[in-house]
Scaffold this motif. Structure first.
Motif, PDB file in Angstrom:
ATOM      1  N   HIS A  11      67.301  11.262  21.948  1.00 37.26           N
ATOM      2  CA  HIS A  11      65.854  11.422  21.851  1.00 37.26           C
ATOM      3  C   HIS A  11      65.470  12.057  20.512  1.00 37.26           C
ATOM      4  N   VAL A  12      66.157  13.138  20.142  1.00 36.96           N
ATOM      5  CA  VAL A  12      65.864  13.811  18.876  1.00 36.96           C
ATOM      6  C   VAL A  12      66.197  12.890  17.699  1.00 36.96           C
ATOM      7  N   ALA A  13      67.285  12.165  17.823  1.00 38.52           N
ATOM      8  CA  ALA A  13      67.651  11.214  16.765  1.00 38.52           C
ATOM      9  C   ALA A  13      66.556  10.169  16.608  1.00 38.52           C
ATOM     10  N   HIS A  14      66.021   9.696  17.721  1.00 41.23           N
ATOM     11  CA  HIS A  14      64.940   8.722  17.657  1.00 41.23           C
ATOM     12  C   HIS A  14      63.716   9.310  16.963  1.00 41.23           C
ATOM     13  N   LEU A  15      63.348  10.565  17.309  1.00 42.27           N
ATOM     14  CA  LEU A  15      62.192  11.215  16.687  1.00 42.27           C
ATOM     15  C   LEU A  15      62.404  11.402  15.188  1.00 42.27           C
ATOM     16  N   ALA A  16      63.639  11.650  14.799  1.00 38.81           N
ATOM     17  CA  ALA A  16      63.956  11.847  13.386  1.00 38.81           C
ATOM     18  C   ALA A  16      64.268  10.526  12.685  1.00 38.81           C
ATOM     19  N   ARG A  17      64.116   9.451  13.413  1.00 33.07           N
ATOM     20  CA  ARG A  17      64.376   8.105  12.889  1.00 33.07           C
ATOM     21  C   ARG A  17      65.814   7.963  12.377  1.00 33.07           C
ATOM     22  N   LEU A  18      66.729   8.546  13.159  1.00 33.72           N
ATOM     23  CA  LEU A  18      68.149   8.437  12.851  1.00 33.72           C
ATOM     24  C   LEU A  18      68.798   7.520  13.869  1.00 33.72           C
ATOM     25  N   THR A  19      69.809   6.860  13.440  1.00 34.05           N
ATOM     26  CA  THR A  19      70.546   5.981  14.337  1.00 34.05           C
ATOM     27  C   THR A  19      71.995   6.443  14.391  1.00 34.05           C
ATOM     28  N   PHE A  20      72.486   6.650  15.606  1.00 33.19           N
ATOM     29  CA  PHE A  20      73.865   7.052  15.810  1.00 33.19           C
ATOM     30  C   PHE A  20      74.570   6.002  16.645  1.00 33.19           C
ATOM     31  N   SER A  21      75.852   5.860  16.368  1.00 25.30           N
ATOM     32  CA  SER A  21      76.656   5.031  17.258  1.00 25.30           C
ATOM     33  C   SER A  21      76.885   5.824  18.537  1.00 25.30           C
ATOM     34  N   ASP A  22      77.342   5.156  19.547  1.00 28.10           N
ATOM     35  CA  ASP A  22      77.619   5.823  20.819  1.00 28.10           C
ATOM     36  C   ASP A  22      78.661   6.920  20.630  1.00 28.10           C
TER      37      ASP A  22
END
Length: 97
Positions: A11-22
């Motif tokens: 969720h935080v990654a989405h808000l920060a417009r970051l993309t992480f692998s699983d």
């Protein structure tokens, strides 16, 4: 305090417009969980008799004292100004009216 979940990290990654692998999300969840757990351990310390500090090292202010000194007079400051108006430097207009 509740731990952090993988959904929280995503969720935080989405808000920060970051993309992480699983795999990265799993690692961040684990790392952040460890950080939160460590911070919670610090809350268990008895700090009632610990003096507050602003720095861990015993440092003194190395700046010189601030004294008012005679600097340039207005006339000296303006003598090389290409344009002057009412005793001040006149600069080109930046914004239009």
């Amino acid at each position: 305090m509740a731990g952090i979940s993988k959904e929280d990290v995503l969720h935080v990654a989405h808000l920060a417009r970051l993309t992480f692998s699983d795999e990265e999300a799993e690692q961040f969840t684990k790392d952040l969980g460890n950080i939160i757990q460590f911070a919670e351990q610090l809350n268990e310390l008895d700090t009632d008799h610990v003096q507050e500090t602003t720095h861990v090292l015993d440092m003194k202010n190395v700046l010189r004292e601030d004294h008012a000194r005679d600097w340039l007079t207005r006339e000296e400051a303006l003598k090389n100004a290409p344009q002057q108006e009412n005793g001040q430097v006149k600069v080109p207009k930046v914004f239009e009216d």
